[in-house]
Scaffold this active site. Structure first.
Site, mmCIF file in Angstrom:
data_model
loop_
_atom_site.group_PDB
_atom_site.id
_atom_site.type_symbol
_atom_site.label_atom_id
_atom_site.label_comp_id
_atom_site.label_asym_id
_atom_site.label_seq_id
_atom_site.Cartn_x
_atom_site.Cartn_y
_atom_site.Cartn_z
ATOM 1 N N SER A 187 0.788 -1.224 0.000
ATOM 2 C CA SER A 187 0.000 0.000 0.000
ATOM 3 C C SER A 187 0.823 1.278 0.000
ATOM 4 C CB SER A 187 -0.953 0.014 1.200
ATOM 5 O OG SER A 187 -0.234 -0.045 2.418
ATOM 6 N N HIS B 278 -5.926 -3.594 -1.475
ATOM 7 C CA HIS B 278 -5.705 -2.498 -2.422
ATOM 8 C C HIS B 278 -5.789 -2.972 -3.874
ATOM 9 C CE1 HIS B 278 -4.639 0.885 0.234
ATOM 10 N NE2 HIS B 278 -4.209 -0.056 1.050
ATOM 11 N N LYS C 161 -12.612 -0.196 1.151
ATOM 12 C CA LYS C 161 -11.901 0.573 0.121
ATOM 13 C C LYS C 161 -12.779 0.618 -1.141
ATOM 14 C CE LYS C 161 -7.252 -0.102 1.963
ATOM 15 N NZ LYS C 161 -7.661 -0.522 3.314
#
Length: 401
Positions: free
Chosen positions: A183, A211, A242
């Site tokens: 990340s 991610h 996310k």
């Protein structure tokens, strides 16, 4: 007296953090998440969110959450195995398992809990975990809870990983654990090579794809799909906080027996309230939207290429890659913090990252691109970065007047 001593000790440490530029201040948002946000009474362009496809305030997501609230209520006030499982939880687990092409799925309050509840549950003293040195803190802490033998290999270093697999040959089970996307760097783990080694040395592969889930890979199925090894990765943990709506929640997808055993013994699952139904409904809608069209993914990739080219053209040092995480490397923590403040003055919301989030001497500003960013917003960001970069001597050219 003990309380007085504690406060005195902490004040000294806090003053030291401020002096070194390591103190983290929280800016307050005065409205919803989006490509632009309201901070301190004015609109600024946001490059700090994990809102990769722009779904955090998408009308269909908001409406799905409202419908979940109306139909299923606000919360369950209980853990799943007592009286906290609703139809929507099972439906979401089936949807996520189907999307990631695994047999089953289990929901958690966060991906941190998914990682924290994985390793100690399925591995014991006779097993081994081989973990990438840049893995997320949740993997690191999850590994610490486990009694398995621990190995740590240099980031994406397949030679060192192979040597460690040889060293662990006598263990009952060997589990390679890695982030799918690291990340702070935006680099994608070489999962094709990791899977090759796993096959050669009879190891399992676990990937935290927080991610990547939803936008990396041809169908958005993540870093394993990106490398063509989705069927060869044994365990995938990821987040709903996310790309998949941006609220909260995490999950683990794996074979039936793994998920079934996690339901029986994984402590964060057994001792945490069920995921709030509005979040589950919104996440279901997010998975549906991602499966309907590649438009958002393509827009994200176009935006990423555009902004990366602008930064590199202005003379910034940007870690190479194709992910929408763009780390602008500055080195000095105080400089990163100062640059972020100056960019905010120009309407660009970014944050300086420094130790312990990144290693000493590798302070940076991490830009996160979204499909929701407009070309005009990207141009404004590029111009502001170029101006501040000259002013602070980060890039070549005369300082701004």
């Amino acid at each position: 007296m003990s309380d007085t001593r504690l406060r005195a000790i902490l004040r000294i440490q806090l003053d030291d953090l401020r002096a070194k530029g390591l103190y983290k201040r929280e800016r307050q948002l005065q409205g919803p998440q989006g490509s632009s946000i309201r901070v301190a009474g004015r609109e600024v362009i946001n490059f700090c969110a994990n809102n990769y496809l722009g779904l955090a305030n998408h009308p269909a997501i908001v409406e799905a959450a409202h419908e979940g609230l109306r139909k299923f209520g606000y919360g369950l006030s209980s853990v799943r195995f007592i009286c906290g499982t609703q139809d929507v939880h099972k439906e979401l687990e089936k949807s996520l398992a189907r999307f990631l092409q695994k047999e089953d799925c289990i929901l958690y309050s966060s991906c941190w809990d998914a990682n924290g509840g994985l390793f100690e549950t399925i591995l014991g003293e006779e097993d081994a975990i081989l973990s990438d040195e840049l893995n997320h803190a949740s993997i690191i802490d999850g590994v610490r809870l486990c009694k398995a033998k621990r190995y740590r290999y240099k980031n994406a270093d397949m030679s060192e990983l192979e040597e460690q697999l040889k060293d662990a040959a006598g263990c009952r089970l060997r589990l390679i654990a890695t982030d799918g996307v690291f990340s702070m760097d935006g680099s994608i783990a070489p999962l094709d090579k990791i899977c090759d080694l796993a096959d050669r040395y009879d190891a399992l592969v676990m990937v935290d794809d927080s991610h990547a889930t939803g936008f990396v890979g041809p169908q958005g199925r993540g870093s394993a799909e990106h490398h063509g090894v989705l069927s060869r990765v044994d365990i995938i943990t990821s987040t709903l906080g996310k790309t998949l709506g941006g609220a909260a929640g995490g999950f683990t997808c794996a074979r039936t027996e793994v998920v079934e055993f996690l339901r029986q013994r994984s402590r964060p699952y057994l001792f945490s309230n069920a995921l709030p139904p509005p979040i589950a409904c919104a996440a279901l809608k997010a998975v549906e939207l991602i499966g309907q069209s590649a438009d958002l993914r393509e827009r994200l990739h176009v935006n990423t290429r555009k902004l990366r080219a602008s930064f590199e053209g202005a003379g910034f040092t940007v870690k190479p890659g194709e992910h929408p995480i763009l780390p602008v490397m500055l080195g000095d923590a105080a400089l990163a913090s100062k640059m972020a403040d100056k960019l905010l003055e120009r309407g660009i919301y970014v944050i300086g990252f420094s130790f312990p989030v990144v290693p000493h001497g590798q302070a940076r500003i991490r830009i996160q691109v979204s499909a929701a960013h407009t070309p005009e917003q990207l141009d404004r960001a590029a111009a502001a970065f170029a101006e501040v970069g000259r002013e602070l001597g980060v890039t070549a050219g005369e300082p701004a007047a």
